[in-house]
Design a protein around this motif. Structure first.
Motif, short mmCIF file in Angstrom:
data_model
loop_
_atom_site.label_atom_id
_atom_site.label_comp_id
_atom_site.label_asym_id
_atom_site.label_seq_id
_atom_site.Cartn_x
_atom_site.Cartn_y
_atom_site.Cartn_z
N GLY A 252 13.13 -0.42 -9.94
CA GLY A 252 11.66 -1.33 -10.41
C GLY A 252 10.97 -0.39 -11.27
N THR A 253 10.23 -1.51 -11.46
CA THR A 253 8.71 -0.95 -12.58
C THR A 253 8.04 0.13 -12.49
OG1 THR A 253 7.16 -2.16 -11.60
CG2 THR A 253 8.74 -3.22 -13.54
N LEU A 254 7.43 0.45 -13.24
CA LEU A 254 6.62 1.52 -12.92
C LEU A 254 4.97 1.08 -11.98
CD1 LEU A 254 4.67 4.68 -13.40
CD2 LEU A 254 3.49 3.39 -15.41
N GLU A 255 4.88 -0.23 -11.75
CA GLU A 255 3.43 -0.61 -10.87
C GLU A 255 4.78 -0.69 -9.64
OE1 GLU A 255 4.83 -1.98 -14.30
OE2 GLU A 255 2.57 -1.88 -14.82
N GLN A 256 5.63 -0.81 -9.37
CA GLN A 256 6.58 -1.10 -8.47
C GLN A 256 6.14 0.15 -7.88
OE1 GLN A 256 9.61 -3.10 -9.72
NE2 GLN A 256 8.73 -4.93 -8.56
N VAL A 257 6.67 1.25 -8.45
CA VAL A 257 6.79 2.39 -7.77
C VAL A 257 5.37 3.43 -7.23
CG1 VAL A 257 6.71 5.64 -9.03
CG2 VAL A 257 8.27 3.42 -9.46
N THR A 258 4.07 2.87 -8.14
CA THR A 258 3.05 2.59 -7.48
C THR A 258 2.16 2.13 -6.06
OG1 THR A 258 1.87 2.81 -9.84
CG2 THR A 258 0.36 2.36 -7.85
N ALA A 259 2.88 0.89 -5.34
CA ALA A 259 2.94 -0.07 -5.16
C ALA A 259 3.50 0.69 -3.86
CB ALA A 259 2.92 -1.56 -5.15
N PHE A 260 5.16 1.13 -4.28
CA PHE A 260 5.84 2.16 -3.06
C PHE A 260 4.92 3.39 -2.86
CE2 PHE A 260 9.21 4.64 -2.12
CZ PHE A 260 9.84 4.44 -1.65
N ALA A 261 4.73 4.08 -3.84
CA ALA A 261 4.22 5.17 -2.88
C ALA A 261 2.83 4.87 -2.01
CB ALA A 261 2.77 5.76 -4.09
N GLU A 262 1.62 3.74 -2.81
CA GLU A 262 1.12 3.30 -1.92
C GLU A 262 1.02 3.44 -0.57
OE1 GLU A 262 -3.73 2.71 -1.35
OE2 GLU A 262 -2.76 3.35 -2.74
N GLY A 263 1.80 2.43 -0.52
CA GLY A 263 2.37 2.26 1.00
C GLY A 263 1.93 0.93 1.48
#
Length: 287
Positions: A276-287
């Motif tokens: 996924g995109t970097l934004e999706q990495v961030t969303a994954f980290a956020e939970g």
């Protein structure tokens, strides 16, 4: 390649389904590792060779490299994938600014193994990746023959594997793969292995509020769990396969969330792609 994300009501939700020199020194020792199906606790496993690595020295992909180590590079576009690395004490002090400049945006750091080993380079690696702007997390190398899944989850959380909101901390990873120290499936039956993994993942979720990522290879999963399909609905998958594609996934997962695709990358050997995109990495980290 389909991405392990779904967009609903404007929110991105991750679908749960979704070092070579050291390894070369292990290959002789790993010759003692059996490749049989391990239907029950082995009664005639060969003794671990005198040159077997010391407990604690394993790292993500060590068994995969020894058993499945055909190297490759991903094909196709990187537009919807985000580059990452995974590190352990084998990498020593990591040059994080160089990795960041090369395009690496996320990292996982080995924190623990069993219930007695802590990565002596954890601080430089975990904090250093964060300091250059990466989204980072920690992983635990599982040794199911040494203690219970519950005990190892507790040790992991208490020594670097916890999770925090803020979009910069990735959920913890259970690294469950080919045993570098002895019997392929750690002397456990398939049912016992599934139970051990369940104990670890349930305890981690109870302690942190996040589902642990499971890192494994399809071949090991089939051999040592009987290709159990009971984790894909909850635990994100990090697939290990050193080839030009992730290949078939273990039962229960329709998508992979991360893919370790090589152990011979530039700067740091172990390189990975987030699906996924970097934004999706961030969303994954956020939970």
């Amino acid at each position: 390649m389909r991405r392990p994300v779904a967009v609903a009501d404007g929110r991105i939700r991750m679908l749960a389904t979704g070092g070579v020199l050291a390894a070369l020194s292990l290959l002789t020792a790993l010759g003692a590792v059996d490749s049989a199906a391990d239907d029950g606790p082995p009664s005639g496993d060969p003794p671990v060779a005198e040159e077997s690595p010391a407990r604690g020295s394993a790292y993500m992909g060590v068994g995969v490299l020894a058993h499945e180590g055909v190297q490759g590079r991903p094909t196709g576009t990187r537009a919807a994938q985000t580059e990452g690395v995974d590190v352990s004490s084998h990498q020593g002090d990591v040059d994080w600014p160089a990795l960041w400049k090369s395009g690496v945006k996320w990292a996982y750091v080995k924190a623990t193994e069993g219930t007695s080993y802590r990565n002596p380079k954890y601080g430089q690696q975990y904090d250093g990746s964060y300091d250059v702007g990466m989204i980072r997390g920690a992983y635990h190398f599982a040794t199911p023959d040494s203690s219970s899944g519950t005990a190892q989850a507790d040790y992991f959380v208490d020594h670097g594997g916890a999770w925090a909101k803020g979009g910069r901390t990735l959920p913890g990873v259970l690294d469950i793969e080919w045993n570098p120290y002895g019997s392929t499936c750690y002397g456990k039956t398939k049912a016992q292995m599934v139970s051990w993994i369940r104990d670890f993942t349930e305890r981690y979720r109870a302690r942190t509020g996040r589902a642990a990522v499971i890192y494994t290879s399809t071949a090991w999963w089939k051999q040592c769990t009987g290709d159990d399909d009971g984790f894909g609905a909850v635990n994100p998958l990090w697939i290990a396969r050193y080839a030009d594609s992730p290949g078939p996934l273990p039962a229960g997962w329709q998508y992979h969330t991360m893919w370790q695709y090589t152990s011979t990358g530039p700067i740091v050997g172990d390189h990975d792609r987030f699906n996924g995109t970097l934004e999706q990495v961030t969303a994954f980290a956020e939970g």
